[in-house]
Each structure stands twice: as C-alpha cells, then as structure tokens.
Scaffold this motif. Sequence first.
Motif: not given
Length: 352
Positions: A77-82
């Motif tokens: 998920x994009x939240x993990x990409x910072x």
Amino acid sequence: MMTRDPMLSLPVIDMTPLFGDDDKARQQVARAIDTACRKVGFFYVVGHAIPSQCLTDLEAESRAFFALPLTEKMQVAMARGGAAWRGYFPVGNELTSGKPDNKEGLYFGSDLPNDHPRVRGGWPLHGANLWPSKPAGLRNAVETYMTATTRAGQALLEGISLSLGLDRHYFLNTYTANPTVLFRVFHYPAEMPESWRESWGAGAHCDYGLLTLLAQDRYGGLEVKTPNGWIQAPPIEGALVCNIGDMLERLTGGTYRSTLHRVMNRSGHDRLSFPLFLDPDFAAEIVPLPRLARDHIDAPRWDGEDPHTFSGRYGDYLLSKVAKVFPTLGADHLEHGTTVSPEHQSKDFRPQ
C-alpha cells in the motif's frame, strides 16, 4: 508522417526518424508534432522502438497482480511508501478534480537507493519502489518497460525541441538529463457495485509536466476534448498515445496546450492502462521560452488555474498538484508547498 484529421480523431505520427541521423526526416516528424500539439495536444506514435513483448509481459504480470486478494495487494500500500509516493491504492482512493476514481493502481518511479543524495535529503517523490512478492515477474516487466518508454520519450522530446525551432537536445540539456519519471499501472474493473457504474474511471483532467506516453490494452475507454468536442482515443495496436502537460504549455506560452482527457470503462472487461510521465528534473527552474512567454492564458481553464503564472522549480509545482490526488496520504507524507532549496539540490542537475 501524419495520418487522420486531428479535428475528427487523433493523428498518428511515425517517430522512427527521431532515432536516426536523417535531418530532413527528423524535421518532417517535427512538423507533424507541431501540427498535432497546436491543434489538439494529443497524438499517437508508432515507431517508438518499444518491443511488443515488453508490453505483453507487463500486461500479463499486471493482470496477475490485480487478481490477487485485496489483503495481498495492500502489502505494498502507498502508505508504506512514505514520501516516495509509491505502491498500491484500492478503488476509490485516488481523486481527480476532487472526486474518487473508479480504478485501482500501482505507482512507480525512478528506483533510488537509500544513500542517494535526494533520498537522504528527504525529497518528496524520491525513493525506492515497493515491489510485491507476487507475481514474481512484475518487477522485471515494469523496469524493462519503464526503461524502453523513457528512451522513447526522450527521443520524442527531441522532436518537440525541433518543432519549436530549438536545438534537438534543448529539453535534454535544460530539463530532462535527470528527469522526473513517474509510471502508473491502472486497473479499471469491469464489475462494480451499482453506485459506481456511472462513475468515471478517471475524471476530466490535464497532466502536470512535459509529456505523457500511454499504453492501453485492447479495451479502450480514453476520451479527449478537442475543439470539436469529446472524442474517443481507442487503442491502436503497436501505438502509444502521447499528450503534453501543463509545464510544456507554460514553456511555450500556450502555443502548445495541455488538453483535458478522461476515462470511462464501458467495455464490460477489466481494462488496464500504463501511463508514463516524463517530466522535468524535480529541481529544474521553469523558464518559458523567451519568444513564446506570456503571463496568463487568454481564457479561464477548466480548473480555474493558470499554469502561466507559475515560476520556480518544477518540484514545487508537482507537489502542489499531487497532494490533491491523495489528500490524506499527502498530509501525512508530503510537505505541501515546500520549496526545494538550493543547498538541497543534488549535483546531477546542471541548468543550461
């Protein structure tokens, strides 16, 4: 070099000469590009030198990823990409013009290691891609396609340079020696809840940067607003759809205009599309061509904004836009309006 009436459908341009040494043939391509950019801002290209197997592999691996359960897709998920702004988003999580889109997708970009100066400096939109464990072949397919398509885009920018009466390497020397490359894999589902069925896969919008190169699967759904109204931009085997963005409009004083486009999947099949955005260096100062510069557009744009009033570094413009696409994620990970200060510029950007 160009077929089709651009007032009725999008022109098709064979860009093969842009990879060669025949100056006369390159100028013919440049004239075709100039006509297309002045009249509609969208065109197809063939002769782009991207192997067909490249896209075949990318489509197969992408379909395998989107067929996974949501819980598995959310592992990247994009939240993990910072702040790197990479990874997966589910249906309805991306906004266009403030409204949720009827699509899911994967965000990629230039894959930078943790010790890269811009990553160490905490630059937004710089960092590593998030690679799912399944399907195993997705990473190679994405990286191979991005490399080939970026090469095609740089060649196409040479044609655009010539179309504007500039040295063929103007954009490379001034803006794209170290380009901002953003790549998306979008999935527009065939089956959706009743409440979503009349929703746009992507609402009407313009792109932000210099140039977009789009590969579509066979199902279509892209629509472009021309002077004669909205038209379909169906897939053509072996062709990419290209369009110019706001910063090329800014650089050319509106001689070349970024164009509204939108997507609705009415095919009854799961649709995939693969846009690659070839944009200026994040730290590049946007300086309009002197003979084409203007301070404002003649009439209000669809969004009430005016790219001709922007001055500064491209990264600041980009951040002001992408934060609206994922508002919650942007609030968590991007510094809105943060100027890229000179002391944080990496040495790989050398303005000409």
